[in-house]
Motif scaffolding. Sequence first.
Motif, PDB file in Angstrom:
ATOM      1  N   THR A  96      47.471  34.119  39.601  1.00  0.00           N
ATOM      2  CA  THR A  96      46.473  33.577  39.766  1.00  0.00           C
ATOM      3  C   THR A  96      46.505  32.139  38.900  1.00  0.00           C
ATOM      4  O   THR A  96      46.057  31.128  39.520  1.00  0.00           O
ATOM      5  CB  THR A  96      45.271  34.363  39.235  1.00  0.00           C
ATOM      6  OG1 THR A  96      45.436  35.669  40.004  1.00  0.00           O
ATOM      7  CG2 THR A  96      43.960  33.650  39.746  1.00  0.00           C
ATOM      8  N   VAL A  97      47.117  32.190  37.908  1.00  0.00           N
ATOM      9  CA  VAL A  97      46.990  31.066  37.153  1.00  0.00           C
ATOM     10  C   VAL A  97      48.064  29.992  37.666  1.00  0.00           C
ATOM     11  O   VAL A  97      47.584  28.568  37.802  1.00  0.00           O
ATOM     12  CB  VAL A  97      47.630  31.288  35.510  1.00  0.00           C
ATOM     13  CG1 VAL A  97      47.844  29.870  34.965  1.00  0.00           C
ATOM     14  CG2 VAL A  97      46.821  32.155  34.848  1.00  0.00           C
ATOM     15  N   VAL A  98      49.222  30.277  38.220  1.00  0.00           N
ATOM     16  CA  VAL A  98      50.360  29.483  38.744  1.00  0.00           C
ATOM     17  C   VAL A  98      49.593  28.879  40.066  1.00  0.00           C
ATOM     18  O   VAL A  98      49.468  27.765  40.406  1.00  0.00           O
ATOM     19  CB  VAL A  98      51.439  30.090  39.290  1.00  0.00           C
ATOM     20  CG1 VAL A  98      52.363  29.215  40.042  1.00  0.00           C
ATOM     21  CG2 VAL A  98      52.206  30.499  37.746  1.00  0.00           C
ATOM     22  N   ALA A  99      48.950  29.691  40.788  1.00  0.00           N
ATOM     23  CA  ALA A  99      48.368  29.316  42.242  1.00  0.00           C
ATOM     24  C   ALA A  99      47.155  28.195  42.056  1.00  0.00           C
ATOM     25  O   ALA A  99      47.264  27.363  42.795  1.00  0.00           O
ATOM     26  CB  ALA A  99      47.968  30.426  42.989  1.00  0.00           C
ATOM     27  N   LEU A 100      46.402  28.443  40.892  1.00  0.00           N
ATOM     28  CA  LEU A 100      45.225  27.811  40.459  1.00  0.00           C
ATOM     29  C   LEU A 100      45.778  26.418  40.032  1.00  0.00           C
ATOM     30  O   LEU A 100      45.297  25.212  40.675  1.00  0.00           O
ATOM     31  CB  LEU A 100      44.485  28.437  39.390  1.00  0.00           C
ATOM     32  CG  LEU A 100      43.021  27.764  39.040  1.00  0.00           C
ATOM     33  CD1 LEU A 100      42.178  27.846  40.352  1.00  0.00           C
ATOM     34  CD2 LEU A 100      42.246  28.486  38.129  1.00  0.00           C
ATOM     35  N   ALA A 101      46.696  26.301  39.526  1.00  0.00           N
ATOM     36  CA  ALA A 101      47.290  25.124  38.922  1.00  0.00           C
ATOM     37  C   ALA A 101      47.935  24.224  40.340  1.00  0.00           C
ATOM     38  O   ALA A 101      47.528  23.113  40.254  1.00  0.00           O
ATOM     39  CB  ALA A 101      48.387  25.408  37.909  1.00  0.00           C
ATOM     40  N   LEU A 102      48.792  25.104  40.934  1.00  0.00           N
ATOM     41  CA  LEU A 102      49.292  24.486  42.191  1.00  0.00           C
ATOM     42  C   LEU A 102      48.051  23.885  43.222  1.00  0.00           C
ATOM     43  O   LEU A 102      48.139  22.777  43.546  1.00  0.00           O
ATOM     44  CB  LEU A 102      49.881  25.480  43.029  1.00  0.00           C
ATOM     45  CG  LEU A 102      51.465  25.596  42.635  1.00  0.00           C
ATOM     46  CD1 LEU A 102      51.938  26.636  43.648  1.00  0.00           C
ATOM     47  CD2 LEU A 102      52.179  24.092  43.026  1.00  0.00           C
TER      48      LEU A 102
END
Lengths: 304, 446
Positions: A96-102
């Motif tokens: 979730t963190v990675v996808a949100l950042a992306l």
Amino acid sequence: MAVARGVRERETAPRWRGRETGVALIFLAPALLGFIAFYAWPTVRGVYLSFTDYDLLTAPDFSGLDNYRRLLTDDVFWNSLWVTLKYVVLNIGVQTVVALALAVLLHRLTRSTVIRGLILLPYLISNVVVALVWYWMADYNLGIINQMLGWVGIDAIGFFGDEAWAIPTIAGINVWRHMGYTALLIFAGLQTINRDVYEAAAVDGAGEFRIFFRITLPLLRPVLALVLVLTVIGSWQIFDTVAVTTQGGPVDATRVIQYYIFDQAFTRFDFGYASAISVVLFLILAGVAFAQLKLLRAGESDQS
Amino acid sequence: MHQTRAWTAGAAAGALVLAACGGGAGADGGSETVTYWLWDANQQPAYQRCADDFEAAHPDIDIEIEQRGWDNYWTGLTLGFVSESAPDVFTDHLSRYPEYVTRDLLLPLDAYVERDELPLGIYEEGLADLWIGEDGHRYGLPKDWDAVGLFYNKDMTEAAGLTEEQLNGLTWNPEDGGTYEDVIARLTVDDNGVRGDEPGFDKNNVRTYGLWLEMPVDYNHGQTQWSMYAVANGWQATDRNPWGTAFNYDDPAFQETIAWWKGLVDKGYMPSLAAQTGLESPDQLAAGNAALITHGSWMTSSIFGYEGLNAGIAPTPVGPTGSRASMFNGLADSIWAGTDSPEASWQWVSYLASPACQRVVGEHQVVFPAITEAWETAQEEFAEDGIDVSPFTDHVEDGTTFLFPITGNAGDIAALMVPALEAVMSGRAPVDSLTGVNEEINDLFR
């Protein structure tokens, strides 16, 4: 006249609706049939089988609550729940963190559809292929990852063979595969946020971080809630990566609940017990989804 | 599965394909089809030859061979039984067939054997009777057998100064490992080129292990991993075999064997549980990560086929009992009880078990056929290629084999033993934890 028309309207309305219901049923029929044949009936039958002693090949034999009683004292089952929970927390947390950042980067920095398409690529590869490729790349003796670690002086890591590493490795592989897809869903949510809000924030002199935490995140909540419900439910059902790599080992470190169900049903022929575990998993997932929707108030939006 | 296809012209919609099930052979000019499953791709060419010869002699029967990898074979078979689309005939394993017998999934062959007066004495002793179920009926005809041996990298043994004579006369005991452990230590080389039996050996940075550890997720009673040591140490797996109802994993003869085996990991002669995950032991031998592995005779052709690997075979070591030991496992062909073509299936099974087909299998030198004369053919074929397979065949001739433990509850036993042994080998649980697991296993039979 007005009264008469009103009466006529009241008379015709039910007939109208009756005809509409008929037409609606015709249009709904394919989906309804599919729902009954592939969802409702298997669920009902699965619940029934969980109260039986059934080996898949001879007729089920009603056994009451035996399977559920056995669950309570089955250490492997409780371990599989714990292992799955560890996987879900790692997988969803990082993903979730990675996808949100992306997604935010995509939203703020680029309009290129090529780049948007590129981040979706891992999702287009089959689960099994992804798992096998990573399995080879992360092999202890011959894998390229350990070779590269060797160049910088780090000892080889048993990504799949070490009890402490196996679940994080599998979680990482699935983060890699799913982050692009999740980012795209979040990105779609970002696009629904009115650009005026950002302009107003910029005029007021808010920085990027302040904008993210005060505007983007609150306005994104309904979409984020939906994405989380979908990905958490999917994550609980982790199976294929385990099936083609560790198959539950080492010891029971990756014996996730779905793999345990499969093992009970198809290698130990205990379909009744496997059904009971499935029912428990179903209840857990229903509870998780309900709690998430409540906590995240997914139905409402802060955007007016 | 019997399926006859007939082309019928539909009045309005053109041609329709109708699949009609049932009916007699040749009724519409077609023929009966018998589907046959096997898991070893290396053996498919041999059996395709058998099928071609069989079809030539039986023009009304078609044989359709389907090969499925071991991992999917048994799941596929189970699904086939449930959906009534299982193959008519399939290669069967001793670990699986008892559970099929108790569920009436296999066709008893007694009546056919009697009718055709099939000679059962032509098979290597003991193989045919492995397939008599607990109910006294026969459920398979033997096709091949296998034994266990040591495969080594000849370049490495020569560099270590070990002669073939030494390797052929190894002894072993669970206390100090005997000359077997000496050889394993000598063959282990660390990153600095120091051998395992030399001072200054760095057990944490090993380049080549003296013996490879293999922990398969399928439980085959330590067939190629530890059973040859434990039995040479006087152990036997069950109270009686076949159809034992009590296991002996609490026996010191077993536990001290496993303790010795685990000791090799601690000494750095064998990879840890984490390090062995991934490629299988023959690949590790070929890659030079191991100098010696224990494996089954069915791997001979594959191992000698590796490019750049100069391989050799040695017999398993002589243990405290004074003799060697090797598991003697035999496969058979069984007929699914739900077949539409029992007679044609029987014709095919009896042909597979005949000298004609087993000679063909022997000539392809992949496995040792069950018929004595046919495995001797295989031995000669291997010898012509310069491969001496006597480390396997000697076990049969000297009577140092022991049978695969045939019991019920195989799936449950596997589910208990695989994690338990992994826990011991990783050092997480002591060896005597297996006593508790033995209790759980024996409870399955109570």
